[in-house]
Motif scaffolding. Structure first.
Motif, short mmCIF file in Angstrom:
data_model
loop_
_atom_site.label_atom_id
_atom_site.label_comp_id
_atom_site.label_asym_id
_atom_site.label_seq_id
_atom_site.Cartn_x
_atom_site.Cartn_y
_atom_site.Cartn_z
N GLU A 126 0.83 -1.21 0.00
CA GLU A 126 0.00 0.00 0.00
C GLU A 126 0.86 1.25 0.00
O GLU A 126 0.56 2.22 -0.71
CB GLU A 126 -0.94 0.01 1.20
CG GLU A 126 -2.11 -0.93 1.06
CD GLU A 126 -3.03 -0.91 2.27
OE1 GLU A 126 -3.10 0.13 2.97
OE2 GLU A 126 -3.69 -1.94 2.52
N LYS A 130 0.98 3.97 -3.06
CA LYS A 130 0.75 5.40 -2.85
C LYS A 130 1.87 6.22 -3.47
O LYS A 130 1.64 7.20 -4.17
CB LYS A 130 0.64 5.67 -1.34
CG LYS A 130 0.07 7.03 -0.99
CD LYS A 130 -0.09 7.19 0.51
CE LYS A 130 -1.27 6.37 0.97
NZ LYS A 130 -1.58 6.60 2.40
N GLN A 134 1.48 8.41 -7.02
CA GLN A 134 1.79 9.85 -6.99
C GLN A 134 2.79 10.20 -8.10
O GLN A 134 2.63 11.18 -8.80
CB GLN A 134 2.35 10.22 -5.63
CG GLN A 134 2.70 11.69 -5.51
CD GLN A 134 3.31 12.01 -4.15
OE1 GLN A 134 3.80 11.12 -3.44
NE2 GLN A 134 3.30 13.27 -3.79
#
Length: 138
Positions: A126, A130, A134
């Motif tokens: 996770e 992320k 991004q």
């Protein structure tokens, strides 16, 4: 081994960008590096078994040793290498060299995973998702 469904699967990145971002998070280039594929490995545990989150990738339209290499992310997975604790007891090594021990092959390259290890791997994935989502949006 435990495979994960992931939002990063299929994304394409310049390899140099991935190296920069993932190495800052503790990932290393896995020992299975070739000219057309490789992986980034994150050592999650090293107590008894060595638990890794592996982010594999393959080259897109070229070889990985080129400065402008682009890679496509493949399905991430969690794996556990179990080493024989009785072998090489007198040798001492740091975390990185122990993680990629050149002198001892894993006794079990695909040791069974516990639910806690899978949860640990999922949490690490996770964080990687992320970060890479991004980067992909930039």
């Amino acid at each position: 081994m435990h495979t994960f469904q992931s939002s990063i699967e299929g994304m394409e990145f310049p390899l140099i960008l991935l190296e920069d971002r993932l190495k800052k998070e503790g990932y290393v280039i896995g020992g299975n590096w070739e000219y057309d594929h490789g992986s980034f490995d994150l050592l999650l545990e090293q107590q008894g078994d060595y638990l890794y989150l592996r982010l594999p990738f393959e080259a897109e339209g070229g070889e990985l040793d080129k400065d402008d290499s682009t890679v496509r992310m493949l399905q991430p997975f969690l794996l556990s290498h179990q080493y024989d604790p009785d072998r090489d007891q007198d040798a001492s090594s740091g975390a990185v060299s122990a993680a990629f021990n050149q002198f001892q092959s894993p006794e079990d390259q695909d040791a069974p995973l516990t639910p806690e290890q899978i949860e640990h791997g999922s949490a690490a994935l996770e964080r990687a998702e992320k970060l890479l989502n991004q980067v992909y949006a930039d």
